[in-house]
Motif scaffolding. Structure first.
Motif, PDB file in Angstrom:
ATOM      1  N   ILE A   1       0.868  -1.179   0.000  1.00  0.00           N
ATOM      2  CA  ILE A   1       0.000   0.000   0.000  1.00  0.00           C
ATOM      3  C   ILE A   1       0.904   1.228   0.000  1.00  0.00           C
ATOM      4  O   ILE A   1       1.832   1.315   0.805  1.00  0.00           O
ATOM      5  CB  ILE A   1      -0.870   0.045   1.272  1.00  0.00           C
ATOM      6  CG1 ILE A   1      -1.741  -1.206   1.409  1.00  0.00           C
ATOM      7  CG2 ILE A   1      -1.700   1.324   1.310  1.00  0.00           C
ATOM      8  CD1 ILE A   1      -2.963  -1.225   0.572  1.00  0.00           C
ATOM      9  N   ILE A   2       0.672   2.139  -0.898  1.00  0.00           N
ATOM     10  CA  ILE A   2       1.459   3.364  -0.893  1.00  0.00           C
ATOM     11  C   ILE A   2       0.580   4.536  -0.472  1.00  0.00           C
ATOM     12  O   ILE A   2      -0.633   4.508  -0.662  1.00  0.00           O
ATOM     13  CB  ILE A   2       2.084   3.658  -2.276  1.00  0.00           C
ATOM     14  CG1 ILE A   2       0.987   3.701  -3.351  1.00  0.00           C
ATOM     15  CG2 ILE A   2       3.135   2.632  -2.616  1.00  0.00           C
ATOM     16  CD1 ILE A   2       1.449   4.196  -4.683  1.00  0.00           C
ATOM     17  N   THR A   3       1.217   5.539   0.115  1.00  0.00           N
ATOM     18  CA  THR A   3       0.470   6.705   0.574  1.00  0.00           C
ATOM     19  C   THR A   3       0.904   7.915  -0.249  1.00  0.00           C
ATOM     20  O   THR A   3       2.089   8.227  -0.322  1.00  0.00           O
ATOM     21  CB  THR A   3       0.764   6.957   2.060  1.00  0.00           C
ATOM     22  OG1 THR A   3       0.488   5.763   2.785  1.00  0.00           O
ATOM     23  CG2 THR A   3      -0.101   8.072   2.587  1.00  0.00           C
ATOM     24  N   HIS A   4      -0.059   8.538  -0.869  1.00  0.00           N
ATOM     25  CA  HIS A   4       0.251   9.722  -1.677  1.00  0.00           C
ATOM     26  C   HIS A   4       0.511  10.918  -0.763  1.00  0.00           C
ATOM     27  O   HIS A   4       0.263  10.872   0.437  1.00  0.00           O
ATOM     28  CB  HIS A   4      -0.924  10.049  -2.606  1.00  0.00           C
ATOM     29  CG  HIS A   4      -1.133   9.019  -3.671  1.00  0.00           C
ATOM     30  ND1 HIS A   4      -1.724   9.288  -4.871  1.00  0.00           N
ATOM     31  CD2 HIS A   4      -0.817   7.694  -3.714  1.00  0.00           C
ATOM     32  CE1 HIS A   4      -1.773   8.190  -5.601  1.00  0.00           C
ATOM     33  NE2 HIS A   4      -1.237   7.216  -4.927  1.00  0.00           N
ATOM     34  N   ASP A   5       0.995  12.020  -1.378  1.00  0.00           N
ATOM     35  CA  ASP A   5       1.329  13.213  -0.604  1.00  0.00           C
ATOM     36  C   ASP A   5       0.107  13.775   0.111  1.00  0.00           C
ATOM     37  O   ASP A   5       0.209  14.308   1.211  1.00  0.00           O
ATOM     38  CB  ASP A   5       1.923  14.296  -1.526  1.00  0.00           C
ATOM     39  CG  ASP A   5       3.290  13.858  -2.031  1.00  0.00           C
ATOM     40  OD1 ASP A   5       3.829  12.873  -1.469  1.00  0.00           O
ATOM     41  OD2 ASP A   5       3.792  14.473  -2.973  1.00  0.00           O
ATOM     42  N   ASN A   6      -1.044  13.652  -0.512  1.00  0.00           N
ATOM     43  CA  ASN A   6      -2.241  14.190   0.108  1.00  0.00           C
ATOM     44  C   ASN A   6      -2.829  13.218   1.137  1.00  0.00           C
ATOM     45  O   ASN A   6      -3.903  13.445   1.671  1.00  0.00           O
ATOM     46  CB  ASN A   6      -3.295  14.525  -0.954  1.00  0.00           C
ATOM     47  CG  ASN A   6      -3.713  13.279  -1.727  1.00  0.00           C
ATOM     48  OD1 ASN A   6      -3.173  12.193  -1.490  1.00  0.00           O
ATOM     49  ND2 ASN A   6      -4.664  13.440  -2.618  1.00  0.00           N
ATOM     50  N   GLY A   7      -2.146  12.155   1.391  1.00  0.00           N
ATOM     51  CA  GLY A   7      -2.627  11.203   2.383  1.00  0.00           C
ATOM     52  C   GLY A   7      -3.447  10.069   1.804  1.00  0.00           C
ATOM     53  O   GLY A   7      -3.742   9.100   2.482  1.00  0.00           O
ATOM     54  N   GLN A   8      -3.782  10.208   0.542  1.00  0.00           N
ATOM     55  CA  GLN A   8      -4.586   9.157  -0.065  1.00  0.00           C
ATOM     56  C   GLN A   8      -3.790   7.875  -0.211  1.00  0.00           C
ATOM     57  O   GLN A   8      -2.616   7.900  -0.570  1.00  0.00           O
ATOM     58  CB  GLN A   8      -5.064   9.640  -1.441  1.00  0.00           C
ATOM     59  CG  GLN A   8      -6.199   8.808  -1.998  1.00  0.00           C
ATOM     60  CD  GLN A   8      -6.508   9.182  -3.433  1.00  0.00           C
ATOM     61  OE1 GLN A   8      -6.116  10.253  -3.895  1.00  0.00           O
ATOM     62  NE2 GLN A   8      -7.191   8.299  -4.133  1.00  0.00           N
ATOM     63  N   LYS A   9      -4.430   6.761   0.081  1.00  0.00           N
ATOM     64  CA  LYS A   9      -3.733   5.477  -0.008  1.00  0.00           C
ATOM     65  C   LYS A   9      -4.195   4.685  -1.216  1.00  0.00           C
ATOM     66  O   LYS A   9      -5.308   4.841  -1.692  1.00  0.00           O
ATOM     67  CB  LYS A   9      -3.989   4.665   1.266  1.00  0.00           C
ATOM     68  CG  LYS A   9      -3.415   5.323   2.506  1.00  0.00           C
ATOM     69  CD  LYS A   9      -3.434   4.377   3.679  1.00  0.00           C
ATOM     70  CE  LYS A   9      -2.851   5.049   4.902  1.00  0.00           C
ATOM     71  NZ  LYS A   9      -2.921   4.156   6.074  1.00  0.00           N
ATOM     72  N   GLN A  10      -3.301   3.836  -1.665  1.00  0.00           N
ATOM     73  CA  GLN A  10      -3.608   3.035  -2.834  1.00  0.00           C
ATOM     74  C   GLN A  10      -2.835   1.727  -2.789  1.00  0.00           C
ATOM     75  O   GLN A  10      -1.667   1.707  -2.393  1.00  0.00           O
ATOM     76  CB  GLN A  10      -3.193   3.831  -4.087  1.00  0.00           C
ATOM     77  CG  GLN A  10      -3.745   3.252  -5.372  1.00  0.00           C
ATOM     78  CD  GLN A  10      -3.263   4.048  -6.579  1.00  0.00           C
ATOM     79  OE1 GLN A  10      -2.521   5.022  -6.440  1.00  0.00           O
ATOM     80  NE2 GLN A  10      -3.677   3.621  -7.757  1.00  0.00           N
ATOM     81  N   ALA A  11      -3.483   0.654  -3.179  1.00  0.00           N
ATOM     82  CA  ALA A  11      -2.795  -0.634  -3.244  1.00  0.00           C
ATOM     83  C   ALA A  11      -1.943  -0.662  -4.500  1.00  0.00           C
ATOM     84  O   ALA A  11      -2.396  -0.237  -5.563  1.00  0.00           O
ATOM     85  CB  ALA A  11      -3.806  -1.773  -3.262  1.00  0.00           C
ATOM     86  N   THR A  12      -0.710  -1.142  -4.370  1.00  0.00           N
ATOM     87  CA  THR A  12       0.146  -1.178  -5.549  1.00  0.00           C
ATOM     88  C   THR A  12      -0.224  -2.351  -6.449  1.00  0.00           C
ATOM     89  O   THR A  12      -0.058  -2.286  -7.647  1.00  0.00           O
ATOM     90  CB  THR A  12       1.620  -1.309  -5.158  1.00  0.00           C
ATOM     91  OG1 THR A  12       1.763  -2.417  -4.273  1.00  0.00           O
ATOM     92  CG2 THR A  12       2.097  -0.058  -4.458  1.00  0.00           C
ATOM     93  N   GLU A  13      -0.714  -3.415  -5.833  1.00  0.00           N
ATOM     94  CA  GLU A  13      -1.086  -4.583  -6.635  1.00  0.00           C
ATOM     95  C   GLU A  13      -2.495  -5.022  -6.300  1.00  0.00           C
ATOM     96  O   GLU A  13      -2.700  -6.097  -5.764  1.00  0.00           O
ATOM     97  CB  GLU A  13      -0.140  -5.747  -6.358  1.00  0.00           C
ATOM     98  CG  GLU A  13       1.204  -5.616  -6.995  1.00  0.00           C
ATOM     99  CD  GLU A  13       2.058  -6.854  -6.719  1.00  0.00           C
ATOM    100  OE1 GLU A  13       1.475  -7.932  -6.485  1.00  0.00           O
ATOM    101  OE2 GLU A  13       3.284  -6.724  -6.731  1.00  0.00           O
ATOM    102  N   PRO A  14      -3.459  -4.180  -6.602  1.00  0.00           N
ATOM    103  CA  PRO A  14      -4.818  -4.578  -6.264  1.00  0.00           C
ATOM    104  C   PRO A  14      -5.225  -5.780  -7.101  1.00  0.00           C
ATOM    105  O   PRO A  14      -4.855  -5.876  -8.270  1.00  0.00           O
ATOM    106  CB  PRO A  14      -5.643  -3.353  -6.625  1.00  0.00           C
ATOM    107  CG  PRO A  14      -4.845  -2.631  -7.635  1.00  0.00           C
ATOM    108  CD  PRO A  14      -3.414  -2.945  -7.368  1.00  0.00           C
ATOM    109  N   CYS A  15      -5.913  -6.679  -6.476  1.00  0.00           N
ATOM    110  CA  CYS A  15      -6.412  -7.875  -7.142  1.00  0.00           C
ATOM    111  C   CYS A  15      -7.669  -7.429  -7.850  1.00  0.00           C
ATOM    112  O   CYS A  15      -8.766  -7.793  -7.477  1.00  0.00           O
ATOM    113  CB  CYS A  15      -6.728  -8.889  -6.046  1.00  0.00           C
ATOM    114  SG  CYS A  15      -6.886 -10.578  -6.546  1.00  0.00           S
TER     115      CYS A  15
END
Lengths: 120, 120
Positions: free
Chosen positions: B7-21
């Motif tokens: 999971i990576i966290t963007h500068d604005n705090g938004q999170k995102q899975a790097t390898e979403p299934c």
DNA sequence: TTAACTGGTTACCAAAAGTATACTGGTTGA
DNA sequence: TCAACCAGTATACTTTTGGTAACCAGTTAA
């Protein structure tokens, strides 16, 4: 020519199975435990380490949060998964695979290999 | 403390899975192929020798003819099973497991063992 | 003639499963 | 203050699934 089919024929011509699989046999019951939509995937994502709810939701992109929380509840009741509140205030919850859950991983791995081997 | 969760966290705090299934991964796809209601059971009943439609219906007591014919059609399209008209007049049809279908039996057997070992 | 068989199909209905969107009530960081 | 986070829940809706029962066109045996 043995009675391979386990079917007997009565005098009036009526046929009957001697060993009808009346209600879900082992395979059927197993499928109902592990075969539910997303259950395998959830278990698979937890296999390395505990995962938090929203992280799981992000990883399993195709499933809605509602689905996820339903499945996780079921799986907790079934003993496949353990829910743990790590802290309140900034509430944090993790889901961890149980020993029982781990015992199903081998079989899931075989499924995975089978699928990949046959390019499905 | 590595990035275990992908999971990576963007500068604005938004999170995102790097390898979403994102869509059904192998396990999910496999489950959808073999996990359908009764599909495992059907395959299992065909493993020894071809079986006729009504005999199968008698053996799998819990499933209706409609279910059975639906599942068998699906399974024929998926290449798990082969339908063969043995004779018309007194119409006779048998369903036979294909090589591909057989390749799934090992995995079904593991499921069966798992279920029985844990008394489910 | 009647009833059972063969392998299905069709119509109808109920229940379950899944989707989409919004919302809670609080916290955290810019 | 704004926006994003946490872990879900609530509501409403659509879709899918599954079950019952009747029916087809013929065959076979009592």
């Amino acid at each position: 020519m043995g009675n391979f089919l386990e079917i007997i024929t009565h005098d009036n011509g009526q046929k009957q199975a001697t060993e009808p699989c009346l209600e879900p046999c082992s395979i059927e019951r197993g499928m109902r435990l592990l075969g539910g939509k997303w259950k395998g995937s959830i278990l698979w994502h937890l296999k390395e380490h505990p995962v938090r709810f929203n992280d799981l939701a992000r990883q399993i992109g195709g499933a809605s949060k509602k689905m996820l929380s339903q499945r996780l509840q079921e799986m907790e009741e079934e003993g496949l998964v353990k829910r743990e509140v790590v802290s309140d205030r900034p509430i944090a919850v993790t889901y961890e695979i149980t020993e029982f859950g781990k015992s199903a991983l081998g079989f899931l791995e075989e499924l995975k290999n089978w699928v990949e081997k046959h390019q499905l």
